[in-house]
Write a protein that holds these residues in place. Structure first.
Motif, short mmCIF file in Angstrom:
data_model
loop_
_atom_site.label_atom_id
_atom_site.label_comp_id
_atom_site.label_asym_id
_atom_site.label_seq_id
_atom_site.Cartn_x
_atom_site.Cartn_y
_atom_site.Cartn_z
N GLU A 198 0.85 -1.19 0.00
CA GLU A 198 0.00 0.00 0.00
C GLU A 198 0.88 1.24 0.00
OE1 GLU A 198 -3.39 0.86 0.21
OE2 GLU A 198 -3.80 -1.19 -0.37
N ALA A 199 0.60 2.18 -0.88
CA ALA A 199 1.41 3.41 -0.99
C ALA A 199 1.45 4.17 0.33
CB ALA A 199 0.86 4.30 -2.10
N GLU A 200 0.36 4.13 1.09
CA GLU A 200 0.29 4.85 2.37
C GLU A 200 0.82 4.04 3.54
OE1 GLU A 200 -2.55 4.31 0.50
OE2 GLU A 200 -2.44 6.19 -0.60
N GLY A 201 1.28 2.83 3.29
CA GLY A 201 1.77 1.97 4.35
C GLY A 201 0.61 1.29 5.07
N LEU A 202 0.87 0.83 6.27
CA LEU A 202 -0.15 0.11 7.06
C LEU A 202 -0.93 1.13 7.89
CD1 LEU A 202 -1.25 -2.70 7.54
CD2 LEU A 202 0.41 -2.99 9.36
N HIS A 203 -1.80 1.90 7.23
CA HIS A 203 -2.59 2.92 7.91
C HIS A 203 -3.86 2.30 8.47
CE1 HIS A 203 -5.43 3.30 4.53
NE2 HIS A 203 -4.37 3.09 3.77
#
Length: 70
Positions: A20-25
């Motif tokens: 995921e581009a936003e990381g593990l949000h």
């Protein structure tokens, strides 16, 4: 091997790269926690030299796992 991992006897261990581009949000972390809560066993996550109980949302989010990290 991470110094924290030595305390656990792993039944199964695998590595996953965050895509995921936003990381593990919040949203993907929530989905992961919900899935982990379906199991009676303990599930631990490791990232950034930290560990977390996969059944606790804020613990998972505090790992700060970013895109491209294992």
């Amino acid at each position: 091997m991470n110094r924290h991992r030595e305390r656990y006897t792993a039944m199964e261990e695998f590595k996953y790269v965050i895509t995921e581009a936003e990381g593990l949000h919040a949203r993907p972390a929530g989905l992961l926690v919900k899935r982990a809560q379906a199991f009676s066993c303990a599930i631990r996550l490791f990232a950034n030299d930290k560990e977390a109980d996969a059944k606790r949302l804020f613990a998972v989010m505090k790992l700060g796992a970013k895109c491209g990290q294992e």
